[in-house]
Write a protein that holds these residues in place. Structure first.
Motif, mmCIF file in Angstrom:
data_model
loop_
_atom_site.group_PDB
_atom_site.id
_atom_site.type_symbol
_atom_site.label_atom_id
_atom_site.label_comp_id
_atom_site.label_asym_id
_atom_site.label_seq_id
_atom_site.Cartn_x
_atom_site.Cartn_y
_atom_site.Cartn_z
ATOM 1 N N SER A 97 0.814 -1.215 0.000
ATOM 2 C CA SER A 97 0.000 0.000 0.000
ATOM 3 C C SER A 97 0.846 1.263 0.000
ATOM 4 N N ARG A 137 -6.855 5.709 -4.154
ATOM 5 C CA ARG A 137 -5.955 4.581 -3.938
ATOM 6 C C ARG A 137 -6.741 3.316 -3.596
ATOM 7 N N GLU A 138 -7.931 3.477 -2.996
ATOM 8 C CA GLU A 138 -8.751 2.326 -2.622
ATOM 9 C C GLU A 138 -9.812 2.002 -3.668
ATOM 10 N N ASN A 145 -6.649 0.196 -8.054
ATOM 11 C CA ASN A 145 -7.023 -1.107 -8.602
ATOM 12 C C ASN A 145 -7.612 -0.930 -9.995
ATOM 13 N N ASP A 162 -8.698 9.012 -1.762
ATOM 14 C CA ASP A 162 -9.446 7.759 -1.701
ATOM 15 C C ASP A 162 -9.338 6.970 -2.997
#
Length: 288
Positions: free
Chosen positions: A173, A198-199, A225, A196
């Motif tokens: 991460s 990144r998630e 993702n 956010d």
């Protein structure tokens, strides 16, 4: 029970089938294999990396079912210990019998989950049961990680020299040092909520002139993702519009898929991004 998707290249599947049908039609056989993985929400996505076939003395040939001997178990555990990979186990049922796990299979899987946990904790363990029925090769699959059980399907995918690198690096991460500067304009527009990304998970269907460009933008924006879907190979006729491609990509011994090129381009931008490349049509079950 949570969802499991096991992806295996066509060439690896062919090798696996040969091993598991070694004592057909009435006797069983088995092999271990290494796996890379990604947790995507409630779905565990697994890629079969390499088979670890049995050697002489690794299995009991005097019985008709599967009996693993200690040298094989230890060799597999030490192989995993030297890598960041998880372990899977595949065994066959006799020809024409359904590949449904039996109570004996339940006990074997419980033993190896505990055994491998002592060597490589917090990594998934995957179990595949294989059979051939009316000439059709079938498989059931289940897996465990972190005390959670998963069940799902096995998908055969096109071979890609980038797939191992994408699926098999340890989940990381950490952000690149340039992340703050990279998304500074997004932060100025959307505030800290931009982090956010990144998630977030974003799917890109089609990796031509529009899709490959969108993939690069998403990667540079910090989306963590990416699911990349395209059925085509990279050709000279579309080379001018595929972002991240090179002239040398047209001179490879085997044609490269657009998903492989896009995945490589994302890795060159940010190696910590979780990429799931799918060579196929967005309507296929593999892409759901």
């Amino acid at each position: 029970m949570k969802d499991l998707q096991v992806r295996i290249s066509g060439s690896t599947w062919a090798k696996l089938a040969v091993i598991l049908k070694k004592r057909y039609p009435s006797e069983e056989w088995a092999t271990f294999f290494t796996i890379g993985w990604r947790l995507c929400g409630n779905t565990l996505v697994v890629f079969v990396v390499d088979l670890i076939p049995a050697r002489d003395g690794d299995m009991n040939r005097e019985v008709s079912n599967v009996e693993i001997l200690e040298p094989y178990s230890l060799r597999v555990a030490l192989t995993a210990e030297r890598t960041s990979l998880g372990i899977g186990f595949a065994h066959s049922h006799p020809k024409e019998l359904l590949p449904n796990p039996s109570k004996i299979d339940d006990g074997l899987d419980a033993y190896y989950r505990d055994y491998l946990e002592t060597f490589v904790p917090n990594r998934p363990y995957i179990s595949i049961v294989f059979s051939e029925i009316d000439g059709d090769e079938r498989a059931s699959v289940r897996g465990w990680i972190g005390g959670q059980k998963y069940a799902g399907e096995v998908f055969k995918i096109a071979d890609s020299r980038y797939a191992k690198r994408i699926f098999c690096r340890t989940k990381d991460s950490r952000r690149l040092a340039t992340d703050g500067a990279r998304i500074s304009r997004l932060i100025s527009m959307y505030g800290r909520a931009a982090e956010d990304l990144r998630e977030a998970t974003v799917g890109v269907v089609g990796l031509g002139g529009t899709g490959s460009a969108a993939t690069e933008i998403l990667a540079r924006a910090g989306v963590g993702n990416l699911v990349l879907i395209d059925p085509e190979t990279f050709e000279g006729s579309n080379s001018e519009k595929v972002h991240g491609s090179k002239d040398s990509d047209l001179a490879t011994s085997e044609p490269l898929t657009k998903t492989a090129l896009a995945a490589r381009h994302v890795a060159e931008i940010d190696l910590s991004i979780n990429v799931i490349p799918i060579v196929g049509n967005c309507l296929q079950p593999l892409c759901r």
